[in-house]
Design a protein around this motif. Structure first.
Motif, PDB file in Angstrom:
ATOM      1  N   CYS A 202       0.856  -1.192   0.000  1.00 28.49           N
ATOM      2  CA  CYS A 202       0.000   0.000   0.000  1.00 28.49           C
ATOM      3  C   CYS A 202       0.884   1.231   0.000  1.00 28.49           C
ATOM      4  O   CYS A 202       1.780   1.341   0.817  1.00 28.49           O
ATOM      5  CB  CYS A 202      -0.943   0.088   1.180  1.00 28.49           C
ATOM      6  SG  CYS A 202      -0.846  -1.210   2.371  1.00 28.49           S
ATOM      7  N   MET A 204       1.440   4.748   1.107  1.00 28.16           N
ATOM      8  CA  MET A 204       0.851   5.402   2.262  1.00 28.16           C
ATOM      9  C   MET A 204       0.565   6.881   2.038  1.00 28.16           C
ATOM     10  O   MET A 204      -0.018   7.521   2.866  1.00 28.16           O
ATOM     11  CB  MET A 204       1.774   5.250   3.470  1.00 28.16           C
ATOM     12  CG  MET A 204       1.919   3.841   3.908  1.00 28.16           C
ATOM     13  SD  MET A 204       0.348   3.128   4.346  1.00 28.16           S
ATOM     14  CE  MET A 204       0.862   1.559   4.949  1.00 28.16           C
ATOM     15  N   LYS A 222      12.503   9.668   5.390  1.00 29.62           N
ATOM     16  CA  LYS A 222      11.066   9.442   5.245  1.00 29.62           C
ATOM     17  C   LYS A 222      10.622   8.204   6.009  1.00 29.62           C
ATOM     18  O   LYS A 222      11.197   7.124   5.832  1.00 29.62           O
ATOM     19  CB  LYS A 222      10.700   9.302   3.766  1.00 29.62           C
ATOM     20  CG  LYS A 222       9.202   9.302   3.553  1.00 29.62           C
ATOM     21  CD  LYS A 222       8.827   9.478   2.119  1.00 29.62           C
ATOM     22  CE  LYS A 222       7.314   9.478   1.928  1.00 29.62           C
ATOM     23  NZ  LYS A 222       6.504   8.785   2.906  1.00 29.62           N
ATOM     24  N   GLY A 223       9.631   8.374   6.843  1.00 31.29           N
ATOM     25  CA  GLY A 223       8.996   7.231   7.495  1.00 31.29           C
ATOM     26  C   GLY A 223       7.761   6.834   6.713  1.00 31.29           C
ATOM     27  O   GLY A 223       7.566   7.284   5.585  1.00 31.29           O
ATOM     28  N   THR A 224       6.937   6.013   7.310  1.00 32.51           N
ATOM     29  CA  THR A 224       5.744   5.544   6.602  1.00 32.51           C
ATOM     30  C   THR A 224       4.736   6.667   6.393  1.00 32.51           C
ATOM     31  O   THR A 224       4.237   6.872   5.306  1.00 32.51           O
ATOM     32  CB  THR A 224       5.075   4.412   7.414  1.00 32.51           C
ATOM     33  OG1 THR A 224       6.088   3.495   7.789  1.00 32.51           O
ATOM     34  CG2 THR A 224       4.041   3.702   6.589  1.00 32.51           C
ATOM     35  N   ASP A 225       4.464   7.392   7.456  1.00 34.01           N
ATOM     36  CA  ASP A 225       3.448   8.431   7.380  1.00 34.01           C
ATOM     37  C   ASP A 225       4.006   9.822   7.564  1.00 34.01           C
ATOM     38  O   ASP A 225       3.281  10.793   7.425  1.00 34.01           O
ATOM     39  CB  ASP A 225       2.418   8.216   8.501  1.00 34.01           C
ATOM     40  CG  ASP A 225       1.307   7.325   8.050  1.00 34.01           C
ATOM     41  OD1 ASP A 225       0.716   7.641   7.026  1.00 34.01           O
ATOM     42  OD2 ASP A 225       1.061   6.320   8.722  1.00 34.01           O
ATOM     43  N   HIS A 226       5.246   9.902   7.984  1.00 37.02           N
ATOM     44  CA  HIS A 226       5.796  11.203   8.315  1.00 37.02           C
ATOM     45  C   HIS A 226       7.299  11.161   8.090  1.00 37.02           C
ATOM     46  O   HIS A 226       7.858  10.125   7.731  1.00 37.02           O
ATOM     47  CB  HIS A 226       5.467  11.553   9.768  1.00 37.02           C
ATOM     48  CG  HIS A 226       6.000  10.580  10.768  1.00 37.02           C
ATOM     49  ND1 HIS A 226       5.516   9.307  10.899  1.00 37.02           N
ATOM     50  CD2 HIS A 226       7.009  10.682  11.664  1.00 37.02           C
ATOM     51  CE1 HIS A 226       6.171   8.681  11.854  1.00 37.02           C
ATOM     52  NE2 HIS A 226       7.087   9.483  12.320  1.00 37.02           N
ATOM     53  N   ARG A 237       9.998  15.219  14.269  1.00 39.46           N
ATOM     54  CA  ARG A 237       9.121  14.596  13.274  1.00 39.46           C
ATOM     55  C   ARG A 237       8.436  15.694  12.483  1.00 39.46           C
ATOM     56  O   ARG A 237       7.996  16.690  13.055  1.00 39.46           O
ATOM     57  CB  ARG A 237       8.038  13.750  13.938  1.00 39.46           C
ATOM     58  CG  ARG A 237       8.517  12.468  14.567  1.00 39.46           C
ATOM     59  CD  ARG A 237       9.122  12.709  15.917  1.00 39.46           C
ATOM     60  NE  ARG A 237       9.428  11.471  16.613  1.00 39.46           N
ATOM     61  CZ  ARG A 237      10.194  11.388  17.675  1.00 39.46           C
ATOM     62  NH1 ARG A 237      10.779  12.462  18.171  1.00 39.46           N
ATOM     63  NH2 ARG A 237      10.414  10.226  18.251  1.00 39.46           N
ATOM     64  N   TYR A 239       5.256  16.246   9.941  1.00 40.60           N
ATOM     65  CA  TYR A 239       4.034  15.621   9.429  1.00 40.60           C
ATOM     66  C   TYR A 239       3.319  16.623   8.533  1.00 40.60           C
ATOM     67  O   TYR A 239       3.390  17.834   8.749  1.00 40.60           O
ATOM     68  CB  TYR A 239       3.135  15.220  10.616  1.00 40.60           C
ATOM     69  CG  TYR A 239       1.848  14.540  10.216  1.00 40.60           C
ATOM     70  CD1 TYR A 239       1.865  13.264   9.673  1.00 40.60           C
ATOM     71  CD2 TYR A 239       0.622  15.181  10.373  1.00 40.60           C
ATOM     72  CE1 TYR A 239       0.688  12.630   9.301  1.00 40.60           C
ATOM     73  CE2 TYR A 239      -0.559  14.553  10.005  1.00 40.60           C
ATOM     74  CZ  TYR A 239      -0.515  13.279   9.468  1.00 40.60           C
ATOM     75  OH  TYR A 239      -1.684  12.662   9.094  1.00 40.60           O
ATOM     76  N   GLU A 244     -10.037  18.912   5.418  1.00 38.76           N
ATOM     77  CA  GLU A 244     -11.207  18.055   5.171  1.00 38.76           C
ATOM     78  C   GLU A 244     -11.241  17.506   3.737  1.00 38.76           C
ATOM     79  O   GLU A 244     -11.643  16.376   3.495  1.00 38.76           O
ATOM     80  CB  GLU A 244     -12.482  18.857   5.427  1.00 38.76           C
ATOM     81  CG  GLU A 244     -12.867  18.930   6.880  1.00 38.76           C
ATOM     82  CD  GLU A 244     -13.350  17.597   7.402  1.00 38.76           C
ATOM     83  OE1 GLU A 244     -14.361  17.103   6.893  1.00 38.76           O
ATOM     84  OE2 GLU A 244     -12.698  17.045   8.305  1.00 38.76           O
ATOM     85  N   HIS A 254       6.950  17.899  15.384  1.00 31.77           N
ATOM     86  CA  HIS A 254       6.618  17.248  16.664  1.00 31.77           C
ATOM     87  C   HIS A 254       7.900  16.825  17.384  1.00 31.77           C
ATOM     88  O   HIS A 254       8.791  16.247  16.769  1.00 31.77           O
ATOM     89  CB  HIS A 254       5.792  15.972  16.439  1.00 31.77           C
ATOM     90  CG  HIS A 254       4.513  16.207  15.717  1.00 31.77           C
ATOM     91  ND1 HIS A 254       3.287  16.148  16.313  1.00 31.77           N
ATOM     92  CD2 HIS A 254       4.271  16.511  14.416  1.00 31.77           C
ATOM     93  CE1 HIS A 254       2.342  16.398  15.427  1.00 31.77           C
ATOM     94  NE2 HIS A 254       2.911  16.620  14.266  1.00 31.77           N
ATOM     95  N   ARG A 283       0.262  18.154  23.338  1.00 32.81           N
ATOM     96  CA  ARG A 283      -0.736  17.111  23.598  1.00 32.81           C
ATOM     97  C   ARG A 283      -0.143  16.105  24.571  1.00 32.81           C
ATOM     98  O   ARG A 283       1.018  15.680  24.413  1.00 32.81           O
ATOM     99  CB  ARG A 283      -1.090  16.407  22.286  1.00 32.81           C
ATOM    100  CG  ARG A 283      -2.227  15.423  22.425  1.00 32.81           C
ATOM    101  CD  ARG A 283      -2.419  14.620  21.151  1.00 32.81           C
ATOM    102  NE  ARG A 283      -2.883  15.440  20.047  1.00 32.81           N
ATOM    103  CZ  ARG A 283      -2.358  15.421  18.828  1.00 32.81           C
ATOM    104  NH1 ARG A 283      -1.347  14.637  18.566  1.00 32.81           N
ATOM    105  NH2 ARG A 283      -2.846  16.175  17.873  1.00 32.81           N
ATOM    106  N   ASP A 290       3.722  15.828  23.939  1.00 30.32           N
ATOM    107  CA  ASP A 290       4.096  16.009  22.535  1.00 30.32           C
ATOM    108  C   ASP A 290       4.015  17.490  22.189  1.00 30.32           C
ATOM    109  O   ASP A 290       2.933  18.076  22.160  1.00 30.32           O
ATOM    110  CB  ASP A 290       3.108  15.202  21.670  1.00 30.32           C
ATOM    111  CG  ASP A 290       3.534  15.133  20.218  1.00 30.32           C
ATOM    112  OD1 ASP A 290       4.692  15.490  19.925  1.00 30.32           O
ATOM    113  OD2 ASP A 290       2.710  14.728  19.380  1.00 30.32           O
TER     114      ASP A 290
END
Lengths: 335, 403
Positions: A202, A204, A222-226, A237, A239, A244, A254, A283, A290
């Motif tokens: 897939c 991502m 590069k990571g999988t999502d970030h 990190r 991101y 929407e 982050h 957060r 974070d």
């Protein structure tokens, strides 16, 4: 590489139903053709049915092919393309995988979509455009056999009326002609690429390569999502949030700060609210706090990344702010 | 005469997996599918093709009484608190079947943006449009149930009708987040949109109550979470939908007049899971019923491992913290940096773990990786934690002292 293996590799890579055809001028074989035929018909039969023919001028039923392939000199004026001098006595046409001689030319018959892939790969191997010379006459004979041999160049043909009317070429088929060396060079370069670049199959994200390169150039990997990278003593990190409708015009940085337990992390809330104010945020996640920095790009990220100076300055400045605030936060809470 | 084949058949001899039964397997997709001893025995007994059908009198595997497949069907429905159950060729087939029987081509499916790829492919095969409910992004990647209401209304505004189906991935395969299925179920009921819950990674390892979650269609993966051999899936539904989903064949041969009125269309007549898959599911079922009662202990083990791994500099668990599942994803940049200094590059982690008889971390991964601790004992989890810490120290990655 033997011709059988060459053929297998070429056909498998490009998923070609028809076999590439080897052509040899003045081979040692004796003519064996059952009745006069068109050259283009002989080529397609060899490609589709695996038949081999050796023919002489007497076996040619097409005057254009006779001229183009050098069986005869033109009586009036000149013809292009044609073998010069016209000293062809015989020609052998055979499926490449069964070839027992060194071919002069390889002819490949396929649909436009399949040969498009051949062209794209050829262009990558050669590092150049594929220059085709054709006019829709003398096609398989002249454009795809004589030109490759006489001019030592790969050529593409949209075929001619004779080939389509009399020789069983389908409406969606076109033909490539290769000098033997060019065919070998192309085939030996073919490597099966991974089906996708993602381990699990897939993809991502839909980030364009240029944007990824711009972020990698900043020192991230590069990571999988970030993206993730080491800056000073911290791992930062990056991101790319989407709104929407799936559009991106900002990045977030982050740095999660670890506490000995969830209670200690919660106890740092006051300091976090003081240090991580707009455009920063924070957060609480169990025993981690974070720290988040939002960098507004005020335009789609694809466009922002095309202005490296501004993009780099924004992100680098963000990293600097982030490192400074996190260092203060750690000093005042953990240490 | 036919040409002789040039096939090298030696490669198919003496097949083995290359690992021993004593290895600890952390593979995220394999933990819940490890067979019980009873299932291994049943697998051997029923390994022959169609071996479940010795006493098939009803022309459908779900109706076979010896071995007790019919009982199993009813018991699994009760276990999941659903009304009717069929076996399928995997969870993906269950999703495809539900979509196929309750939607029309061109209609819209609303699904979570962490859904498994087979959810998208099932939609594509059924010619559905997909509308995704966004996730919260780094680092938690959670799905807000309210997103379903927003998307339902958006679809209605754009198409004039509500979506034909909503799909939620109960536990996503990337971060192991447990989505709030009950809230999504409630929203679906309010809007009157049928609700399909993908429970690969949840049912079979953790307690699931379909009615409480407001589920219309529940699909499960036998080989991921029910200690069954692949390919094994479960499609459960309610009496409200069972006739439509398990609709019988009405086709008739125009010349022969043959009809197949007992066969269920979306299941290719008779569920394609005869032999090992269905019998391994059956043999493991008593253990599955028991093991879900101990789900909290399994989660506690995963949390313990996360806390231990986060002692290593740069290790950071992604997804909801503390994790609510045994499938956990980590960032591990220092391992990636260490990989650059080793001959095996990114594969060094795989080899270092294998030397310690631990497998299942995707070979080549070092920047981030996923693992699953389901079914491991605390002693085994401690062994895994120590192995990672030992590897970190070997490559000069700082490790915090234990608190």
């Amino acid at each position: 590489m033997k011709y059988t293996e060459l053929t297998k590799q070429f056909r498998q890579f490009f998923e070609l139903p028809l076999t590439p055809v080897a052509v040899k001028f003045n081979s040692d074989d004796e003519p064996n053709i059952p009745h006069p035929m068109r050259y283009c018909e002989i080529v397609r039969k060899a490609a589709a049915f695996g038949t081999s023919y050796t023919c002489s001028a007497d076996d040619m039923s097409c005057a254009s092919a006779e001229l183009a392939l050098g069986f005869t000199e033109p009586a009036y004026g000149d013809v292009y393309p044609r073998m010069k001098p016209a000293d062809t006595r015989t020609m052998t046409v055979t499926p490449l995988d069964r070839c027992e001689f060194e071919p002069d030319v390889v002819v490949v018959v396929g649909t436009a979509s399949k040969l498009m892939r051949v062209a794209a790969t050829l262009s990558k191997v050669k590092g150049d455009m594929v220059n085709a010379k054709f006019k829709g006459e003398f096609a398989v004979c002249g454009e795809c056999t004589t030109i490759p041999l006489m001019e030592n160049k790969v050529n593409l043909s949209l075929l001619c009326a004779g080939a389509r009317m009399f020789s069983d070429y389908r409406n969606d088929e076109i033909v490539f002609g290769f000098p033997m060396e060019a065919f070998v060079e192309l085939t030996e370069s073919l490597k099966e690429e991974s089906i996708t670049k993602a381990l699990c199959g897939c993809l991502m994200d839909d980030l364009p390569a240029r944007l990824v390169d711009a972020i990698l150039a900043l020192g991230f990997t590069k990571g999988t999502d970030h993206f993730i990278g080491r800056f000073g003593d911290e791992i930062v990190r990056l991101y790319i949030p989407k709104d929407e409708s799936g559009k991106s015009s900002s990045v977030t940085l982050h740095v999660p700060v670890k506490f000995k337990d969830a209670a200690a992390a919660k106890a740092s809330d006051d300091m976090a609210s003081y240090l991580f104010e707009e455009p920063m945020n924070y957060r609480l996640r169990d025993n981690w706090m974070d720290a988040i920095l939002l960098i507004e790009l005020h335009e789609p990220i694809r466009r922002a990344a095309m202005k490296p100076e501004k993009f780099n300055a924004l992100v680098n400045n963000g990293i600097e702010v982030m490192l400074d605030r996190v260092a203060k936060f750690k000093r005042k809470t953990i240490q | 005469m036919q040409e002789e084949f040039q096939l090298n058949l030696d490669i198919y001899k003496n097949l083995n997996r290359g690992i021993e039964s004593t290895y600890i397997n952390l593979n995220p997709i394999q933990r819940g599918g490890v067979l019980t001893a009873e299932a291994r025995k049943a697998a051997l007994e029923f390994a022959d093709g169609y071996s479940v059908c010795d006493f098939c009198f009803e022309s459908r595997v779900d109706l076979v009484q010896n071995p007790p497949v019919r009982n199993l069907t009813a018991d699994i429905a009760e276990f999941l608190n659903m009304d009717d159950v069929r076996f399928t060729a995997g969870c993906r087939h269950a999703k495809w079947a539900a979509m196929h029987m309750v939607t029309e081509p061109g209609e819209t499916l609303v699904l979570d943006s962490l859904a498994h790829y087979t959810s998208y492919l099932a939609a594509e095969a059924n010619q559905l449009k997909v509308v995704e409910v966004p996730h919260s992004g780094y680092p938690e990647f959670t799905i807000d149930p309210e997103g379903y209401a927003e998307k339902f209304e958006e679809v209605e505004r754009n198409t004039g009708s509500l979506p034909a189906l909503a799909l939620l991935t109960h536990v996503d395969y990337r971060y192991g987040n447990v989505a709030d299925a009950a809230s999504v179920g409630k929203i679906c009921k309010e809007y009157g949109v049928p609700f399909l819950l993908n429970t690969a990674y949840s049912s079979g390892i953790m307690p699931i109550d379909g009615k409480k979650l407001g589920v219309d269609f529940l699909c499960a993966s036998g080989h991921k979470s029910w200690a069954a051999s692949a390919p094994m899936g479960i499609l459960a539904t309610t009496f409200e939908w069972n006739q439509q989903v398990f609709d019988k064949s009405t086709i008739r041969g125009d010349w022969s007049g043959r009809g197949f009125t007992k066969k269920e269309v979306a299941l290719f007549g008779c569920s394609p899971v005869f032999g090992v898959p269905v019998m391994s599911l059956m043999a493991s079922f008593p253990s599955v019923v028991e093991r879900v009662k101990h789900w909290d202990e399994h989660v506690e083990n995963a949390r313990y491992l996360a806390s231990q791994l986060e002692r290593i500099e740069g290790f950071h668990q992604m997804g909801v913290k503390p994790t609510e599942h045994t499938l956990v994803a980590f960032e591990s940049l220092p391992l990636f940096e260490a990989a650059a200094k080793t001959k095996k590059r990114g594969y060094f982690l795989y080899h270092e773990l294998k030397k310690r008889k631990i497998i299942g971390i995707q070979p080549g991964m070092s920047k981030s990786f996923k693992l699953n601790t389901f079914g491991l004992s605390r002693v085994q989890v401690e062994y895994v934690a120590n192995a990672f810490i030992e590897i970190a120290r070997k490559y000069d990655i700082p490790v915090e002292d234990e608190a």
